[in-house]
Design a protein around this motif. Structure first.
Motif, PDB file in Angstrom:
ATOM      1  N   PHE A   1      42.039  56.048  24.500  1.00 52.93           N
ATOM      2  CA  PHE A   1      41.758  55.143  25.595  1.00 52.93           C
ATOM      3  C   PHE A   1      40.278  54.767  25.657  1.00 52.93           C
ATOM      4  O   PHE A   1      39.933  53.742  26.205  1.00 52.93           O
ATOM      5  CB  PHE A   1      42.216  55.737  26.924  1.00 52.93           C
ATOM      6  CG  PHE A   1      43.692  55.584  27.153  1.00 52.93           C
ATOM      7  CD1 PHE A   1      44.192  54.404  27.669  1.00 52.93           C
ATOM      8  CD2 PHE A   1      44.577  56.586  26.829  1.00 52.93           C
ATOM      9  CE1 PHE A   1      45.541  54.230  27.884  1.00 52.93           C
ATOM     10  CE2 PHE A   1      45.933  56.434  27.039  1.00 52.93           C
ATOM     11  CZ  PHE A   1      46.415  55.256  27.572  1.00 52.93           C
TER      12      PHE A   1
ATOM     13  N   GLY B   1      39.968  51.796  23.553  1.00 51.84           N
ATOM     14  CA  GLY B   1      40.631  50.721  24.291  1.00 51.84           C
ATOM     15  C   GLY B   1      39.787  50.202  25.435  1.00 51.84           C
ATOM     16  O   GLY B   1      39.741  48.996  25.692  1.00 51.84           O
ATOM     17  N   SER B   2      39.101  51.098  26.136  1.00 53.62           N
ATOM     18  CA  SER B   2      38.231  50.679  27.235  1.00 53.62           C
ATOM     19  C   SER B   2      37.094  49.801  26.739  1.00 53.62           C
ATOM     20  O   SER B   2      36.757  48.788  27.350  1.00 53.62           O
ATOM     21  CB  SER B   2      37.656  51.900  27.958  1.00 53.62           C
ATOM     22  OG  SER B   2      38.676  52.648  28.553  1.00 53.62           O
TER      23      SER B   2
ATOM     24  N   TYR C   1      38.522  46.495  25.777  1.00 59.04           N
ATOM     25  CA  TYR C   1      38.884  45.751  26.983  1.00 59.04           C
ATOM     26  C   TYR C   1      37.657  45.050  27.551  1.00 59.04           C
ATOM     27  O   TYR C   1      37.701  43.869  27.882  1.00 59.04           O
ATOM     28  CB  TYR C   1      39.489  46.704  28.024  1.00 59.04           C
ATOM     29  CG  TYR C   1      39.873  46.008  29.308  1.00 59.04           C
ATOM     30  CD1 TYR C   1      41.109  45.377  29.417  1.00 59.04           C
ATOM     31  CD2 TYR C   1      39.017  45.971  30.398  1.00 59.04           C
ATOM     32  CE1 TYR C   1      41.473  44.731  30.584  1.00 59.04           C
ATOM     33  CE2 TYR C   1      39.373  45.330  31.567  1.00 59.04           C
ATOM     34  CZ  TYR C   1      40.603  44.706  31.655  1.00 59.04           C
ATOM     35  OH  TYR C   1      40.960  44.062  32.804  1.00 59.04           O
TER      36      TYR C   1
ATOM     37  N   ALA D   1      38.276  41.467  29.273  1.00 60.89           N
ATOM     38  CA  ALA D   1      37.763  41.300  30.628  1.00 60.89           C
ATOM     39  C   ALA D   1      37.193  39.904  30.874  1.00 60.89           C
ATOM     40  O   ALA D   1      37.292  39.376  31.983  1.00 60.89           O
ATOM     41  CB  ALA D   1      36.717  42.363  30.932  1.00 60.89           C
TER      42      ALA D   1
ATOM     43  N   SER E   1      48.353  52.374  24.857  1.00 61.19           N
ATOM     44  CA  SER E   1      47.061  51.782  25.210  1.00 61.19           C
ATOM     45  C   SER E   1      47.174  50.289  25.446  1.00 61.19           C
ATOM     46  O   SER E   1      46.647  49.762  26.431  1.00 61.19           O
ATOM     47  CB  SER E   1      46.030  52.043  24.115  1.00 61.19           C
ATOM     48  OG  SER E   1      45.815  53.413  23.963  1.00 61.19           O
TER      49      SER E   1
ATOM     50  N   TYR F   1      48.989  49.509  28.681  1.00 61.98           N
ATOM     51  CA  TYR F   1      48.150  49.861  29.832  1.00 61.98           C
ATOM     52  C   TYR F   1      47.109  48.773  30.109  1.00 61.98           C
ATOM     53  O   TYR F   1      46.962  48.312  31.241  1.00 61.98           O
ATOM     54  CB  TYR F   1      47.456  51.208  29.586  1.00 61.98           C
ATOM     55  CG  TYR F   1      46.457  51.557  30.651  1.00 61.98           C
ATOM     56  CD1 TYR F   1      46.873  52.071  31.868  1.00 61.98           C
ATOM     57  CD2 TYR F   1      45.094  51.346  30.444  1.00 61.98           C
ATOM     58  CE1 TYR F   1      45.954  52.374  32.854  1.00 61.98           C
ATOM     59  CE2 TYR F   1      44.173  51.648  31.429  1.00 61.98           C
ATOM     60  CZ  TYR F   1      44.606  52.162  32.629  1.00 61.98           C
ATOM     61  OH  TYR F   1      43.689  52.453  33.608  1.00 61.98           O
ATOM     62  N   TYR F   2      46.383  48.351  29.066  1.00 56.49           N
ATOM     63  CA  TYR F   2      45.325  47.372  29.284  1.00 56.49           C
ATOM     64  C   TYR F   2      45.866  45.975  29.583  1.00 56.49           C
ATOM     65  O   TYR F   2      45.237  45.206  30.321  1.00 56.49           O
ATOM     66  CB  TYR F   2      44.349  47.356  28.102  1.00 56.49           C
ATOM     67  CG  TYR F   2      43.512  48.609  28.107  1.00 56.49           C
ATOM     68  CD1 TYR F   2      42.576  48.831  29.109  1.00 56.49           C
ATOM     69  CD2 TYR F   2      43.679  49.589  27.146  1.00 56.49           C
ATOM     70  CE1 TYR F   2      41.831  49.990  29.136  1.00 56.49           C
ATOM     71  CE2 TYR F   2      42.931  50.751  27.167  1.00 56.49           C
ATOM     72  CZ  TYR F   2      42.005  50.948  28.165  1.00 56.49           C
ATOM     73  OH  TYR F   2      41.267  52.095  28.209  1.00 56.49           O
TER      74      TYR F   2
ATOM     75  N   GLU G   1      46.590  46.187  33.209  1.00 56.24           N
ATOM     76  CA  GLU G   1      45.317  46.146  33.953  1.00 56.24           C
ATOM     77  C   GLU G   1      44.815  44.716  34.085  1.00 56.24           C
ATOM     78  O   GLU G   1      44.378  44.308  35.153  1.00 56.24           O
ATOM     79  CB  GLU G   1      44.253  47.001  33.258  1.00 56.24           C
ATOM     80  CG  GLU G   1      44.382  48.472  33.521  1.00 56.24           C
ATOM     81  CD  GLU G   1      44.222  48.809  34.989  1.00 56.24           C
ATOM     82  OE1 GLU G   1      43.181  48.475  35.582  1.00 56.24           O
ATOM     83  OE2 GLU G   1      45.155  49.408  35.554  1.00 56.24           O
ATOM     84  N   TYR G   2      44.865  43.951  32.998  1.00 65.16           N
ATOM     85  CA  TYR G   2      44.411  42.558  33.061  1.00 65.16           C
ATOM     86  C   TYR G   2      45.245  41.800  34.092  1.00 65.16           C
ATOM     87  O   TYR G   2      44.707  41.073  34.924  1.00 65.16           O
ATOM     88  CB  TYR G   2      44.519  41.882  31.695  1.00 65.16           C
ATOM     89  CG  TYR G   2      43.933  40.488  31.697  1.00 65.16           C
ATOM     90  CD1 TYR G   2      42.623  40.273  31.315  1.00 65.16           C
ATOM     91  CD2 TYR G   2      44.686  39.388  32.111  1.00 65.16           C
ATOM     92  CE1 TYR G   2      42.074  39.001  31.322  1.00 65.16           C
ATOM     93  CE2 TYR G   2      44.145  38.116  32.130  1.00 65.16           C
ATOM     94  CZ  TYR G   2      42.844  37.934  31.740  1.00 65.16           C
ATOM     95  OH  TYR G   2      42.295  36.678  31.774  1.00 65.16           O
TER      96      TYR G   2
END
Length: 134
Positions: A1, A4-5, A8, A13, A58, A61-62, A65-66
């Motif tokens: 992650f 991935g962060s 992202y 983002a 991952s 999840y992202y 989140e978006y």
């Protein structure tokens, strides 16, 4: 992650919704569909399957989140709770359907096929709805 962060923040983002839903989500979904294909092989190496599962977790999840951050910026604050409930139900129902399939002794290949068809439909819908964003 952690990787991935970073990815992202660098890529997702700052994407406009049109770019994300047309290209970003399509690319992520294609990677997910490809990574899930290795599970058709019942003798897949444990390390390969671990990397594939990590990618699947991952990416999903992202992507969620978006969607959540995007919804917070465009949905009336009085309606945001409804959208959150719908998203939560969709996630819970997905797990519930897979669990039901497993309980009914449906083969893993059939479960995987249903998941891939559903993913392909989600990619098509995403591509279609991207046409409505500026």
């Amino acid at each position: 992650f952690l990787v991935g962060s970073v990815l992202y923040v660098i890529f997702l983002a700052e994407m406009s919704p049109r770019t994300f839903f047309r290209y970003g989500f399509t690319a992520l979904g294609t990677v997910m569909l490809g990574a899930s294909c290795i599970f058709y092989d019942t003798n897949v190496n444990i390390y390969v399957s671990t990397v594939a599962i990590s990618l699947l977790n991952s990416i999903s999840y992202y992507a969620i989140e978006y969607d959540n951050w995007y919804l917070m910026s465009v949905v009336d604050e009085r309606l945001y709770g409804y959208f959150t409930v719908i998203t939560g139900l969709a996630i819970a129902l997905t797990g519930g359907v897979v669990s039901a399939f497993m309980t009914l002794d449906i083969s893993n290949a059939d479960i995987l096929l249903v998941a891939q068809v559903t993913g392909a439909v989600a990619l098509f819908v995403s591509w279609f709805y991207a046409c409505f964003f500026n």
